[in-house]
Design a protein around this motif. Structure first.
Motif, PDB file in Angstrom:
ATOM      1  N   THR A  30       0.833  -1.213   0.000  1.00  0.00           N
ATOM      2  CA  THR A  30       0.000   0.000   0.000  1.00  0.00           C
ATOM      3  C   THR A  30       0.870   1.267   0.000  1.00  0.00           C
ATOM      4  OG1 THR A  30      -1.793  -1.195   1.058  1.00  0.00           O
ATOM      5  CG2 THR A  30      -1.877   1.192   1.202  1.00  0.00           C
ATOM      6  N   GLY A  54      -2.426   8.202  10.905  1.00  0.00           N
ATOM      7  CA  GLY A  54      -2.316   6.765  11.189  1.00  0.00           C
ATOM      8  C   GLY A  54      -0.859   6.365  11.278  1.00  0.00           C
ATOM      9  N   ARG A  55      -0.561   5.448  12.211  1.00  0.00           N
ATOM     10  CA  ARG A  55       0.837   5.047  12.427  1.00  0.00           C
ATOM     11  C   ARG A  55       0.989   3.528  12.429  1.00  0.00           C
ATOM     12  NH1 ARG A  55       1.511   6.407  18.922  1.00  0.00           N
ATOM     13  NH2 ARG A  55      -0.541   5.667  19.519  1.00  0.00           N
ATOM     14  N   SER A  56       0.112   2.844  11.667  1.00  0.00           N
ATOM     15  CA  SER A  56       0.211   1.375  11.645  1.00  0.00           C
ATOM     16  C   SER A  56       1.466   0.942  10.894  1.00  0.00           C
ATOM     17  CB  SER A  56      -1.024   0.769  10.980  1.00  0.00           C
ATOM     18  OG  SER A  56      -0.986   0.999   9.586  1.00  0.00           O
ATOM     19  N   LEU A  58       1.368  -1.360   8.769  1.00  0.00           N
ATOM     20  CA  LEU A  58       0.895  -1.721   7.429  1.00  0.00           C
ATOM     21  C   LEU A  58       0.899  -0.516   6.486  1.00  0.00           C
ATOM     22  CD1 LEU A  58      -0.416  -4.051   5.755  1.00  0.00           C
ATOM     23  CD2 LEU A  58      -2.632  -3.250   6.585  1.00  0.00           C
ATOM     24  N   HIS A  82      -1.944  10.376  15.122  1.00  0.00           N
ATOM     25  CA  HIS A  82      -2.571   9.136  15.582  1.00  0.00           C
ATOM     26  C   HIS A  82      -3.621   9.484  16.623  1.00  0.00           C
ATOM     27  CE1 HIS A  82       0.134   9.643  18.964  1.00  0.00           C
ATOM     28  NE2 HIS A  82       1.093   9.842  18.066  1.00  0.00           N
ATOM     29  N   SER A  83      -4.159   8.469  17.295  1.00  0.00           N
ATOM     30  CA  SER A  83      -5.305   8.723  18.175  1.00  0.00           C
ATOM     31  C   SER A  83      -4.956   9.595  19.385  1.00  0.00           C
ATOM     32  CB  SER A  83      -5.916   7.400  18.640  1.00  0.00           C
ATOM     33  OG  SER A  83      -4.994   6.704  19.438  1.00  0.00           O
ATOM     34  N   LEU A  88      -5.374  17.668  16.393  1.00  0.00           N
ATOM     35  CA  LEU A  88      -6.312  17.301  15.330  1.00  0.00           C
ATOM     36  C   LEU A  88      -7.562  18.148  15.546  1.00  0.00           C
ATOM     37  CD1 LEU A  88      -6.190  13.404  15.076  1.00  0.00           C
ATOM     38  CD2 LEU A  88      -5.693  15.018  13.265  1.00  0.00           C
ATOM     39  N   GLY A 102      -6.598   6.255   8.863  1.00  0.00           N
ATOM     40  CA  GLY A 102      -7.011   6.100  10.260  1.00  0.00           C
ATOM     41  C   GLY A 102      -8.039   4.992  10.447  1.00  0.00           C
ATOM     42  N   GLY A 103      -8.626   4.525   9.339  1.00  0.00           N
ATOM     43  CA  GLY A 103      -9.647   3.479   9.448  1.00  0.00           C
ATOM     44  C   GLY A 103     -10.944   3.992  10.033  1.00  0.00           C
ATOM     45  N   ARG A 104     -11.228   5.284   9.821  1.00  0.00           N
ATOM     46  CA  ARG A 104     -12.471   5.901  10.314  1.00  0.00           C
ATOM     47  C   ARG A 104     -13.219   6.485   9.117  1.00  0.00           C
ATOM     48  NH1 ARG A 104     -11.297   3.464  14.010  1.00  0.00           N
ATOM     49  NH2 ARG A 104     -10.671   4.049  16.122  1.00  0.00           N
ATOM     50  N   VAL A 122      -6.601   6.330   1.939  1.00  0.00           N
ATOM     51  CA  VAL A 122      -6.215   4.916   2.025  1.00  0.00           C
ATOM     52  C   VAL A 122      -7.372   4.064   2.554  1.00  0.00           C
ATOM     53  CG1 VAL A 122      -4.475   3.316   2.926  1.00  0.00           C
ATOM     54  CG2 VAL A 122      -3.863   5.690   2.520  1.00  0.00           C
ATOM     55  N   GLY A 123      -8.275   4.690   3.274  1.00  0.00           N
ATOM     56  CA  GLY A 123      -9.307   3.950   4.010  1.00  0.00           C
ATOM     57  C   GLY A 123     -10.227   3.105   3.148  1.00  0.00           C
ATOM     58  N   ILE A 124     -10.580   1.958   3.686  1.00  0.00           N
ATOM     59  CA  ILE A 124     -11.639   1.126   3.087  1.00  0.00           C
ATOM     60  C   ILE A 124     -12.574   0.762   4.234  1.00  0.00           C
ATOM     61  CG2 ILE A 124     -12.208  -0.989   1.838  1.00  0.00           C
ATOM     62  CD1 ILE A 124      -9.361  -1.065   0.769  1.00  0.00           C
ATOM     63  N   ASN A 125     -13.732   1.393   4.257  1.00  0.00           N
ATOM     64  CA  ASN A 125     -14.682   1.172   5.357  1.00  0.00           C
ATOM     65  C   ASN A 125     -16.048   0.819   4.787  1.00  0.00           C
ATOM     66  OD1 ASN A 125     -12.809   2.484   7.465  1.00  0.00           O
ATOM     67  ND2 ASN A 125     -13.062   4.143   5.993  1.00  0.00           N
ATOM     68  N   THR A 165      -2.361  -1.036  -4.587  1.00  0.00           N
ATOM     69  CA  THR A 165      -1.835  -2.036  -3.656  1.00  0.00           C
ATOM     70  C   THR A 165      -1.688  -3.383  -4.367  1.00  0.00           C
ATOM     71  OG1 THR A 165      -2.860  -0.912  -1.782  1.00  0.00           O
ATOM     72  CG2 THR A 165      -2.293  -3.234  -1.464  1.00  0.00           C
TER      73      THR A 165
END
Ligand code: NAP
Length: 182
Positions: A30, A54-56, A58, A82-83, A88, A102-104, A122-125, A165
């Motif tokens: 990714t 985001g700091r994953s 992945l 990050h959270s 922010l 962030g996945g949100r 990047v998110g996929i929700n 990706t």
């Protein structure tokens, strides 16, 4: 996984190589897709401010490291949120290139984006959508409708980073086959 077969690029050796500006390994898919997409869209990062949400391992950390590399196509100034980030939503607004991972769902709104910014979603929700047969639809971490009014460029979801990706996974797989002498 042996580093020479690690086509996901998520093992310690290949992730470590990114931190060392060493492009001899497999770059995780990714983050590599995001860098390729920016290069192909003629978005030079040198001197630009990239803000990664985001700091994953992945996505967030490796894309931040790639943008920071002392390489052509990189050389950005990078901030990672990050959270626990206090500033922010104002920090993403400073970004020339905000990268939302962030996945949100639809977390990044137009007021968080600088006019003209190149927005990478990047998110996929999955969010509920009773009008669809499936009962849901896919959406990114960015409110596409609002943000596309202020952004210079923006990646869609679905589309955009997701197919990149997959393409990078194929590229790494081909590289692994060649390394193995196939
Ligand atoms: P993850 O492991 O859940 O990491 C999410 C990151 O976002 C964490 O660092 C988290 O902070 C941060 N975060 C969460 N909520 C936040 C908030 N309200 N404010 C600020 N930061 C927040 O997710 P991931 O694996 O990196 O994936 C991120 C998104 O990308 C997901 O939607 C995933 O489906 C998508 N994805 C897409 C692709 C693709 O090919 N397009 C590939 C991979 C992932 P903390 O570290 O403090 O918890």
């Amino acid at each position: 996984v042996h580093p020479e077969k690690d086509v996901d690029g998520l093992g310690t050796v290949n992730l470590g190589k990114i931190a060392q500006d060493d492009d001899s390994g497999f770059v995780c898919c990714t983050p590599a897709g995001i860098m390729e997409l920016l290069a192909r869209a003629d978005v030079p990062l040198a001197g630009k401010h990239v803000v990664v949400l985001g700091r994953s391992l992945l996505v967030g950390k490796p894309v931040a490291l790639l943008a920071l590399q002392k390489h052509a196509g990189a050389n950005a100034t990078v901030t990672v949120c990050h959270s626990r980030t206090r500033a922010l939503p104002t920090t993403p607004r400073q970004a020339d290139v905000p990268v939302a991972a962030g996945g949100r769902a639809e977390f990044v709104t137009a007021d968080m984006v600088k006019p003209g910014a190149v927005v990478i979603d990047v998110g996929i929700n999955r969010i509920a959508d009773p009008t669809r047969k499936t009962g849901y639809r896919l959406t990114g971490d960015v409110d596409f409708k609002g943000v596309s009014q202020v952004a210079g460029k923006i990646t869609p979801v679905p589309g955009g980073v997701g197919p990149m990706t997959v393409a990078m996974l194929m590229r790494n797989t081909l590289k692994a086959a060649r390394l193995a002498g196939r």
